[in-house]
Every structure is written in C-alpha cells, then in structure tokens.
Design an enzyme around this catalytic site. Structure first.
Site, mmCIF file in Angstrom:
data_model
loop_
_atom_site.group_PDB
_atom_site.id
_atom_site.type_symbol
_atom_site.label_atom_id
_atom_site.label_comp_id
_atom_site.label_asym_id
_atom_site.label_seq_id
_atom_site.Cartn_x
_atom_site.Cartn_y
_atom_site.Cartn_z
ATOM 1 N N MET A 72 -52.213 80.034 -65.557
ATOM 2 C CA MET A 72 -52.147 79.317 -64.276
ATOM 3 C C MET A 72 -53.277 78.316 -64.184
ATOM 4 O O MET A 72 -54.438 78.646 -64.454
ATOM 5 C CB MET A 72 -52.220 80.328 -63.117
ATOM 6 C CG MET A 72 -52.258 79.683 -61.737
ATOM 7 S SD MET A 72 -50.793 78.656 -61.429
ATOM 8 C CE MET A 72 -51.433 77.580 -60.145
ATOM 9 N N GLU A 113 -52.418 74.057 -69.871
ATOM 10 C CA GLU A 113 -53.197 74.229 -68.635
ATOM 11 C C GLU A 113 -54.247 73.149 -68.490
ATOM 12 O O GLU A 113 -54.530 72.688 -67.371
ATOM 13 C CB GLU A 113 -53.832 75.622 -68.602
ATOM 14 C CG GLU A 113 -52.847 76.773 -68.729
ATOM 15 C CD GLU A 113 -51.672 76.675 -67.768
ATOM 16 O OE1 GLU A 113 -51.868 76.288 -66.595
ATOM 17 O OE2 GLU A 113 -50.536 76.992 -68.190
#
Length: 853
Positions: free
Chosen positions: A265, A298
């Site tokens: 994330m 990411e």
C-alpha cells in the site's frame, strides 16, 4: 458505511477541509484506542454535512465551540454536522476499535515474543476507522499525528519520526509534524517494537532522503534490507528522471507487516508490504522478482496517486495501471530484471484476459457509484488491462512523447486532484495526436478482441496474401485499433543458433477493423511460425494458424528468445481455456516443454495453468488418471532438474501438491523424513509444511502430526500453515470443523481464515464438499451483511463450490441470484464471476470429452 459518489460530490460542494490534528492513545486497552481529532474546514454558511467516523463510542463532539450530543449526531459510522459556519473548528473525542481484518488500524500479537504490532491500511474507506475524517480522495489536507504508545516502540507515520516525549510510566508521545497536503487514504500509522535498518539517498534536487526498512523483530534475521535499498535507489533514479519531478516527500520508509490483505500500500513516505516478502526459506526467483516489481509499483505511486491524486474512485484504474506499467518499465530499463515485460505478459496480461472475459467485465474507466463499487473493482481490469492498454498507448504515441506529457501533468497538477482528461490533454499536446477516439474505444468499452492471421501461400511457399482478422464477442462487439508487430520465425540450421526458432522478419503496423491487409509480407516465403503481437505491444488474444500451431507444439521450447516463447505458449493455453482444443492435449503440451524452461515466472505460470487444467478442464471421467500421470511426470522433472535450481524447487512443490497415489505419497513421505534426498534441495521449514500438507490431504498424516510441526515452528507463518493443514484433513469432521470456525464463529484474523479456506478446498474426493453447497447459499447473505468487506469477500469467493463442476452448482447459484435484491450489486458480482468459472469448466470438459470420441 457505503458512501456514494453523489454524497461525496455534494459534500465537496459544501465544504473544503484544510487540516487535521489527531491525537491517538494506543495504550488504553487491547481492544480499543482513544482518538481525539480536531478538524479545520471552510463551508457554505448555514449548510449541514457529516464526517465519517467508525467508532466504538463517541464521548464528545464540539463544533465551533458548541457541544453537540453524541447520541443525537453519531450513529457509529457518521457524525452529523449541522449549522456550519464559513470557517469551522470541529473536535471529536472517541474510542475506535483495533481490527484483525487488515482494515483500519490492525493489531497483531507475535506468537514468538508476545509483542503487539500495529499498522494501518486505509484504502479505500478505512482511515475513518482510526480517526474522524472526510473520507474521499478530493478532500486533501495536512495531517498532524500525536501518538502515545509504549516507550520502547517504533512509531512511524508519513512525516519523519520525531523524538518521543515521556508520557507517564512506560509511555511516550510522538508529535509528528503536519504532513504535506495529501488524501486521507494514504495517511499511515505503523507502531510496535519493529526492527529497523536505515540508509539514505540523494534525490535529484540535492536533498538527502532518509530510507528505512522495518519488520517484526522475529523476522529481522531474514530481512534482506540491502536488496530493498538497491531497488529503491534504482527506482528513485529512474522515476525522478522520467517524471521530471523530484521525490515529493521528506523520507521513504518501507515496512513489512503481518496479516496484510494485499501486496502493498502506497502510504505517502511509509509504504507497507505483505510480510511474505521477507523470505525465511528458499523461495522461487519469481517471488523475488515479484517483490522487486512491487517495490517499484509503490514507489511510482509517490508521484502518481500521492502527489497527484484522482478526484474520485472512477479513476482508480489510472492510479493502479500507471503504477503497474511504470514499475515494469523501471524494472526492465534500470534493474537486473531485463525480462520483466515477459513477466508482465505471463502474469498481468493473463490476469487481464481472464477478467475481461467474465460476465462482470467493465470498461477500464468504470462507473463507480459508491464505495462497494470501488472495492470490487480492485481487479484485473483496473490493474492489468489498464497497464496493458497504457503500454499499447506508449507504443502508439512513442515513449518519449508519453513521458513528456506525464512530466507536464506533474508540473501542472502537483498536490491537487485530477480526472482522466487532465492527463489526456497533456499526452495530446506532447504527442500531437488526437486521443479522443482512442480513449472512447479503449477506456470506455469492455471486452478483449481476438486476432488471427489469414495466409495464402503459392506452391513454391511464397505468401500471396496476408491479412489480420479481428473479432469480438457479441456482448462487447467493438473492434479496436492495435499497434502491433508480426514476427516470422524459422528453425536455424547452422551456427550458434542451430535448432533454435529465431526471428527472421518483423513488421510493425496498425491494425484496424475486421480485416487488415499486410501487403509488405506478400512475396516472402512462408515461415515455420507466424507470431502476431510479437514483442507483446498489443492487448488482444492471439491465435496461431495451423502451420504455426503445429510448429509451436513441437518446438515452443526451442524459441531463442523468452518473450515470443511465452506469447506462443499463452496462445495455446488460451485456445484450450476457450474450449477450442482439448485439455488433456494441453496437459501433455505443458509437461513436454516445462522441463526446458529457464524463466522462473514462466515455470510458475505454466504450473498454475497445469493445475487449473487438471482440476477443472479435463473431462471428469479422465481427471484422476490424468492427474496421477501428471504428478508422476512432475516427480520425474524434479529428480531430473539441476541440483539447487529454481526449477527443482518449483517441480518438487508442484509434485507435492498433486501427489495422491500411494507411490506418490510414499515419495513425499521419503522427502519429508530424509530417506530420499534430491541433490541440493533445501527441505527447509516452509518446504516441510508443503510436504506435510500433501500427506495430510492424502490421508497419510493427521492432526497430531500437524500439531507436532507447529510446536517446532510456532510463528505466524507456522500458524497459517497449520490452519491450512488442519482444514485439509480429508474427513467430514475436519471439513465441518473448518466451516464452523470460518463461517459460523469467525475465529481468528482474516489471514487465518484465508489459510483455512485454502485447506478446506484441498481435497481429492470432492464428495466431501457436496454437503456445503446448500450451507454456502444459506449463509452468504448473512456473511456479507455482518462482516467487513475483506472478510466477507474472502469467504464468498474462497468457499464457492467451484470444484463441484456440474450443472447443479450453476443451478444452485442461479436460484440464489434470483432471490438476491438489487441492493447487493457487489455480492452479485462475486457470485456471477464464480459461476462463470464453473460454466467455462463445463464447456472445456465437454471439448476434452469430445476429443476422445
């Protein structure tokens, strides 16, 4: 809980948030934590709105100095805000809940040392589980966090970690500087006695950017921090140059956290990763490369997503597709993973093609009406098809022109929110191309086209006519423009390439409409193999003509280059999956070529496809014999593989997962107890779990053996492996116990339930699953309504009776869908997708059965 787009638009028309000041006390209990949040925002004077706040209890709400009654304004999900002023100060004191579902602020206790580890996961709508917030991406603000925690913990957020201040016996408070202006879903808090390795780099604007890599203390001995730092430096160098914008945040931390639901994330400056990326046992090269691509993905988000953020979730695809495309490009051009486009073709594109042929397929630019729509759209269209189409766009407009448009986009929209047209305007300006028609056909329609060659040849072997035929399914009839290459391949007869399939001619062209003539190929000698979409620039299913198909089946392992070999093999898989060729023929094809394959990801994908073919696509009456024979072949491949090689590791694991006959289980037992040794194969902790679970599923080991193994490996990884093994015990009692634990009681964290679900379906006798069809459809609506999205979707997709390939399964699904109300579109979609897998399997089995007649 389900914020709609209409509500978000209305709220943004009503108010604009500027800052949050959030005080969190993580020491109040093991179940909840205290949160005090002060929000400053402007609004239309006299208007009303609401703030999102998923709470256990709300103690105080103060709006512009006026005390509001929490019982009147809060329902545990939202807090109403009446009579707003032009400028507003809102303070809320509440208790929030520690989660164990991987959503909100997740709390995990390490079985090794008994320590608690926390991390946040907020995408899509879960920052509201940690503090009151206007939960939508276009309400960017600054966030100042003040965190009270045990004084020996590490506390990490988006801003650099400050020196803690003593806050009583054994406690300290960390006062973080306000963040830059960001969306709430990329804020972060990670706290606990994490271990840490630190480094730094110099950004393109001369700043020193601190780097750090974190993991639980019990995993630090396995953390390869230097590899992570090396990839991070390569990514920084590549992205800063390509984007023309220095890294936008003050530091870059990467944290491997337990029980994570996704791969990673993109929290601004504090990226969280799946803990499986800390390798405690030998893993495949494919897994190591996957970690590298994820690190790049990411990092790309720090610009595309964090610096510039979508206005609403209908542009989620652009966020993820861009990061997916750029991560592969960065790996291919600035790391050792020069074959990453082959990995992309094997993994991402195959995922996209599969998703795009489901009844639930949707345009890349999907209509997102509410948060439930967002959650189910984290799919192969959003990530893989979008990235594939971006690659096609880059091939069409040119890579330098594409990047010039991206640089202009970042320069114009830094720290703000955008929509798709904002990017397309810059790409049009940089490339000089009108992209409106391209946008309409590629982004606003669904479905995948199929391309096949039509070739006429004279008696002397010269091509007299060559065209490319494009088709589409009736449900999605659009024929799209494709920029692609056609490659001619022949077997070399001399030199270093003797015996290899080598490219002897290539032409790149635009394909339009139903038939595209290729006159420049007329007059050339027909090659042994014609490969459409050579170099994999286009997004389309590819078919081989009869001559090329015969060559591929006989010589696909002889391709000199990896990418065309992968494209040709994927075409053969796709034709089988579509019921055009028999599944048992495909099984023989894979087992005949996989021993020659050298690329780890390609081996992994071929083994996955072999498993799917055996368990779903081979005609039911031939499945057992074909599966036993395939397992024998895998054991032979494992024994013949180079000692210590990636292929040896993969073939051994695959053999263990397929072993079912007495002699095969004997071989698994011998590997486990060491009476049979494969040269240089590491039977390490994770391999021992693979072998033991194989024996459990085969009825050769019981619960006592699992418990004994867990006693030797009482770690989180060991506990998850044990949960899978216990659920795989092939008895009615074991299956009933797993069902009660997962569906009825909801025991353990989401990660534990996922592991148990994996074991539940690991059966050789599918009659063990038959009693659960009726129970499944009786339970799932309650599961959906009572549990969080992550938990409910895991149960609904994982326990769907997909292994019971029969019309009865389809009929049971249809019966339930007929009663399901229109208010459950996301649940309906999950079921429709699962149902389609059974329908496709029935068709493939029929084709396989027909081939024997």
């Amino acid at each position: 809980m389900n914020l709609t787009r209409a509500e978000a638009i209305e709220r943004s028309a009503t108010l604009t948030v500027s800052s949050y000041d959030v005080a969190l006390d993580l020491t109040t209990s093991e179940a909840t934590f205290a949160t005090t949040t002060t929000v400053r925002f402007s609004a239309k004077e006299g208007s009303s709105s609401f703030i999102d706040a998923v709470t256990a209890d709300v103690h105080q709400v103060t709006l512009n100095g006026e005390e509001l009654d929490p019982k009147e304004v809060s329902d545990g999900v939202r807090i109403s805000l009446p009579r707003l002023a032009k400028e507003n100060v809102l303070t809320i004191k509440a208790d929030a809940v520690f989660m164990n579902t991987g959503e909100g602020l997740h709390r995990f206790v390490d079985p090794v040392d008994g320590e608690a580890y926390l991390y946040s996961q907020f995408e899509v709508p879960d920052s509201r589980r940690m503090f009151p917030v206007f939960e939508q991406p276009d309400q960017k603000a600054t966030f100042a966090f003040h965190v009270t925690a045990p004084d020996y913990w590490e506390v990490i957020s988006n801003s650099p970690t400050p020196e803690p201040v003593a806050a009583g016996a054994g406690k300290s408070t960390w006062h973080f500087e306000p963040t830059l202006k960001i969306s709430s879903y990329i804020t972060a808090l990670i706290a606990g006695p994490y271990g840490c390795v630190r480094s730094e780099l110099t950004s393109s604007d001369g700043r020193t950017v601190p780097l750090a890599v974190f993991a639980r203390k019990s995993l630090m001995e396995y953390l390869d921090a230097e590899n992570v730092f090396e990839l991070t430096r390569q990514g920084f160098e590549f992205f800063e140059k390509q984007f023309g914008t220095p890294y936008p945040f003050p530091k870059y931390d990467q944290l491997f956290v337990p029980e994570f639901n996704a791969g990673a994330m993109e929290n601004a400056g504090a990226v969280t990763f799946l803990e499986s990326y800390v390798f405690r046992s030998k893993v495949t090269d494919a897994m190591v490369e996957r970690r590298a691509i994820t690190i790049m993905h990411e990092l790309a988000h720090m610009w595309f997503g964090d610096l510039v953020t979508m206005r609403w979730w209908n542009d989620l695809w652009l966020n993820e597709s861009f990061a997916e495309f750029m991560s592969t490009l960065a790996a291919a051009e600035n790391t050792k993973y020069v074959d990453s486009w082959t990995t992309f073709s094997s993994l991402e594109k195959s995922w996209a093609y599969r998703q795009d042929q489901l009844p639930s397929t949707h345009p890349i630019k999907a209509e997102i009406n509410d948060l439930e729509d967002v959650l189910v759209n984290f799919d192969g269209i959003t990530y893989a098809k979008g990235a594939s189409v971006l690659r096609q766009l880059v091939a069409w407009v040119g890579q330098e022109e594409f990047m010039a448009g991206v640089r202009a986009y970042f320069a114009k929209h830094a720290w703000s929110n955008t929509e798709l047209p904002d990017l397309m305007v810059e790409l049009e300006a940089a490339s000089g191309r009108d992209l409106s028609a391209w946008t309409e056909k590629w982004l606003e329609t669904a479905g995948v086209n199929t391309l096949k060659p039509s070739i006429e040849v004279a008696d002397d072997g010269a091509i007299t006519s060559f065209s490319i035929v494009q088709s589409a399914v009736a449900e999605h009839p659009v024929l799209r423009p494709h920029r692609m290459a056609v490659g001619f391949y022949n077997l070399a007869t001399d030199g270093d390439d003797a015996g290899k399939l080598v490219r002897t001619h290539r032409v790149e062209l635009d394909v339009h409409g139903a038939v595209t003539e290729v006159p420049e190929l007329v007059g050339l000698t027909r090659p042994a193999l014609v490969l459409l979409n050579d170099d994999d620039l286009a997004y389309a299913k590819i078919r081989l003509d009869e001559v090329s198909l015969a060559t591929a089946k006989a010589h696909v392992q002889d391709f000199k280059e990896l990418l065309p070999r992968t494209i040709a093999a994927a075409s053969i898989w796709d034709a089988m999956r579509d019921g055009e060729t028999p599944a048992r023929e495909y099984v023989d094809f894979v087992l005949g070529i996989i021993g020659h394959e050298t690329d780890s990801t390609v081996i992994m994908v071929l083994l996955r496809q072999l498993t799917t073919a055996l368990r779903f696509y081979v005609a039911a009456e031939h499945e057992k014999a074909t599966s036993v024979a395939a397992a024998d072949s895998l054991w032979e491949l494992a024994q013949a593989a180079a000692p210590g090689s990636d292929a040896q590791l993969q073939f051994t694991k695959a053999f263990a997962s397929h072993a079912q006959s007495p002699s095969q289980l004997d071989a698994v037992q011998a590997l486990l107890d060491g009476t049979v040794v494969l040269d240089s194969l590491a039977v390490d902790t994770d391999m021992r779990w693979e072998l033991l679970t194989s024996l459990v599923a085969g009825g050769r080991a019981d619960g006592a053996a699992i418990d004994a193994a867990l006693a030797l490996d009482n770690t989180q990884t060991g506990q998850l492996a044990a949960a899978t093994a216990h659920a795989a015990v092939p008895t009615a009692d074991a299956k009933a116990g797993t069902w009660q634990s997962v569906v009825v009681r909801g025991d353990g964290a989401n990660a534990v339930q996922r592991a148990a679900i994996d074991g539940f379906g690991r059966v050789w006798d599918t009659s063990l699953l038959e009693p659960y069809v009726e129970k499944y459809f009786a339970a799932i609506l309650g599961v959906w309504e009572e549990k969080s999205y992550e938990t409910s979707s895991t149960i609904i997709t994982g326990l769907y009776p997909s292994q019971l390939v029969s019309t009865a399964t389809v009929e049971a699904t249809d019966k339930f869908l007929a009663t399901l109300g229109a208010e459950f579109p996301a649940l309906r979609r999950l079921l429709v997708e699962s149902r389609d897998g059974v329908v496709r399997a029935l068709a493939a089995q029929a084709a396989d059965r027909q081939s024997a007649n």
